[in-house]
Design an enzyme around this catalytic site. Sequence first.
Site, mmCIF file in Angstrom:
data_model
loop_
_atom_site.group_PDB
_atom_site.id
_atom_site.type_symbol
_atom_site.label_atom_id
_atom_site.label_comp_id
_atom_site.label_asym_id
_atom_site.label_seq_id
_atom_site.Cartn_x
_atom_site.Cartn_y
_atom_site.Cartn_z
ATOM 1 N N HIS A 198 10.292 -6.774 -0.150
ATOM 2 C CA HIS A 198 9.703 -6.818 1.199
ATOM 3 C C HIS A 198 10.590 -5.992 2.131
ATOM 4 O O HIS A 198 10.410 -4.781 2.231
ATOM 5 C CB HIS A 198 9.457 -8.240 1.691
ATOM 6 C CG HIS A 198 10.438 -9.265 1.219
ATOM 7 N ND1 HIS A 198 11.771 -9.232 1.541
ATOM 8 C CD2 HIS A 198 10.264 -10.370 0.443
ATOM 9 C CE1 HIS A 198 12.387 -10.266 1.002
ATOM 10 N NE2 HIS A 198 11.503 -10.980 0.319
ATOM 11 N N THR A 218 11.094 -17.286 -2.987
ATOM 12 C CA THR A 218 11.582 -17.575 -1.643
ATOM 13 C C THR A 218 12.778 -18.509 -1.776
ATOM 14 O O THR A 218 13.051 -19.027 -2.860
ATOM 15 C CB THR A 218 10.473 -18.217 -0.768
ATOM 16 O OG1 THR A 218 10.948 -18.347 0.573
ATOM 17 C CG2 THR A 218 10.049 -19.565 -1.317
ATOM 18 N N HIS A 240 12.126 -22.829 7.295
ATOM 19 C CA HIS A 240 11.410 -22.851 6.020
ATOM 20 C C HIS A 240 10.212 -23.794 6.110
ATOM 21 O O HIS A 240 10.364 -25.007 6.189
ATOM 22 C CB HIS A 240 12.297 -23.243 4.836
ATOM 23 C CG HIS A 240 11.749 -22.703 3.537
ATOM 24 N ND1 HIS A 240 12.133 -21.494 3.006
ATOM 25 C CD2 HIS A 240 10.821 -23.195 2.693
ATOM 26 C CE1 HIS A 240 11.490 -21.266 1.878
ATOM 27 N NE2 HIS A 240 10.675 -22.287 1.666
ATOM 28 N N ARG A 261 0.796 -1.216 0.000
ATOM 29 C CA ARG A 261 0.000 0.000 0.000
ATOM 30 C C ARG A 261 0.834 1.274 0.000
ATOM 31 O O ARG A 261 0.287 2.373 -0.065
ATOM 32 C CB ARG A 261 -0.917 0.029 1.238
ATOM 33 C CG ARG A 261 -2.144 -0.839 1.148
ATOM 34 C CD ARG A 261 -3.175 -0.300 0.177
ATOM 35 N NE ARG A 261 -3.728 0.969 0.623
ATOM 36 C CZ ARG A 261 -4.831 1.074 1.350
ATOM 37 N NH1 ARG A 261 -5.480 -0.018 1.735
ATOM 38 N NH2 ARG A 261 -5.307 2.252 1.685
ATOM 39 N N GLY A 275 8.575 -17.377 9.661
ATOM 40 C CA GLY A 275 7.937 -16.143 9.219
ATOM 41 C C GLY A 275 6.573 -16.364 8.601
ATOM 42 O O GLY A 275 5.542 -16.024 9.179
ATOM 43 N N HIS A 276 6.546 -16.949 7.407
ATOM 44 C CA HIS A 276 5.296 -17.042 6.642
ATOM 45 C C HIS A 276 4.184 -17.728 7.424
ATOM 46 O O HIS A 276 3.072 -17.203 7.531
ATOM 47 C CB HIS A 276 5.556 -17.790 5.329
ATOM 48 C CG HIS A 276 4.354 -17.874 4.451
ATOM 49 N ND1 HIS A 276 3.968 -16.840 3.624
ATOM 50 C CD2 HIS A 276 3.443 -18.869 4.283
ATOM 51 C CE1 HIS A 276 2.864 -17.191 2.973
ATOM 52 N NE2 HIS A 276 2.524 -18.410 3.358
ATOM 53 N N ARG A 314 16.287 -8.554 -0.008
ATOM 54 C CA ARG A 314 16.697 -8.978 -1.339
ATOM 55 C C ARG A 314 17.001 -7.751 -2.189
ATOM 56 O O ARG A 314 16.544 -6.644 -1.876
ATOM 57 C CB ARG A 314 15.612 -9.843 -1.976
ATOM 58 C CG ARG A 314 15.523 -11.234 -1.339
ATOM 59 C CD ARG A 314 14.502 -12.122 -2.038
ATOM 60 N NE ARG A 314 14.673 -13.520 -1.671
ATOM 61 C CZ ARG A 314 14.091 -14.097 -0.624
ATOM 62 N NH1 ARG A 314 13.317 -13.390 0.171
ATOM 63 N NH2 ARG A 314 14.298 -15.373 -0.360
ATOM 64 N N GLU A 365 19.462 -12.620 6.916
ATOM 65 C CA GLU A 365 19.663 -13.653 5.913
ATOM 66 C C GLU A 365 19.876 -13.025 4.544
ATOM 67 O O GLU A 365 19.366 -11.937 4.269
ATOM 68 C CB GLU A 365 18.421 -14.561 5.816
ATOM 69 C CG GLU A 365 18.060 -15.290 7.073
ATOM 70 C CD GLU A 365 16.815 -16.151 6.879
ATOM 71 O OE1 GLU A 365 16.596 -17.042 7.734
ATOM 72 O OE2 GLU A 365 16.070 -15.925 5.909
ATOM 73 N N HIS A 384 15.240 -10.857 5.763
ATOM 74 C CA HIS A 384 15.918 -11.358 4.578
ATOM 75 C C HIS A 384 15.758 -10.321 3.460
ATOM 76 O O HIS A 384 14.879 -10.437 2.611
ATOM 77 C CB HIS A 384 15.325 -12.701 4.161
ATOM 78 C CG HIS A 384 16.081 -13.398 3.079
ATOM 79 N ND1 HIS A 384 16.184 -14.774 3.001
ATOM 80 C CD2 HIS A 384 16.772 -12.923 2.010
ATOM 81 C CE1 HIS A 384 16.905 -15.113 1.933
ATOM 82 N NE2 HIS A 384 17.261 -13.997 1.322
#
Length: 237
Positions: free
Chosen positions: A50, A100, A190, A18, A213-214, A45, A70, A43
């Site tokens: 994100h 991912t 993971h 948003r 996390g997820h 990237r 990470e 993490h």
Amino acid sequence: MTKLSVNINKIATLRNSRGGDVPNVVQFAKDVQEFGAQGVTIHPRPDERHIRYQDVYDLKPVVYTEYNIEGNPIKEFMDMVLEVKPNQVTLVPDAEDAITSNAGWDTLKHKDFLVDIISEFQRNGIRTSIFVDPVMAQIEGAKATGTDRIELYTEAYAHQYGLGNKEAVQPYNECAILAHELGLGINAGHDLSLDNIKFFKENIPGLLEVSIGHALISESLYLGVENVIQMYLQRLK
């Protein structure tokens, strides 16, 4: 007790969808620690889809538990980590366009590269962990890199456990035993969730830390963040 580090990438994903600063990742990091999490994982990237590189700096003053960063050790990532000096850096061989992380390091093929990277972080007082598949030869290869810890890549376990195959934990058990014998610390992450974390913990000797996390964020949509963190901590005792 195995420590719980909460990966807050998904909070940044929601914020970025948003624009603006809601939800605020810094406040969320403060909250998860207040709720009992023993670490915060991010993490970043290269495309910053994100966690943004600026978030890495903004989070540093507020993470008073364990700060774990990470990522793939490209130059920009290395420069940032060496400047921020988190408690731990977890090296992950993900491609820039990967949705991912989807594989561990080939610690035999990339030994020389990893030795150089790991020694640089260790010279700067940063504990190192490398993402590896549950393959005995890769654990032995990890030892040769000089890393402090490994992080077992648990997607295969989580998938098979969901199908009812509890034997899927066996390679992880064997690799954990070997890692312990070699003097390596053991982390994991993971697709670990409230459904599969207790069985995994019970079968992985010497498990020091999990990064989640997820699943944790998804479960929190129904159960609430504070409640979910306490549920994980109970399963990790």
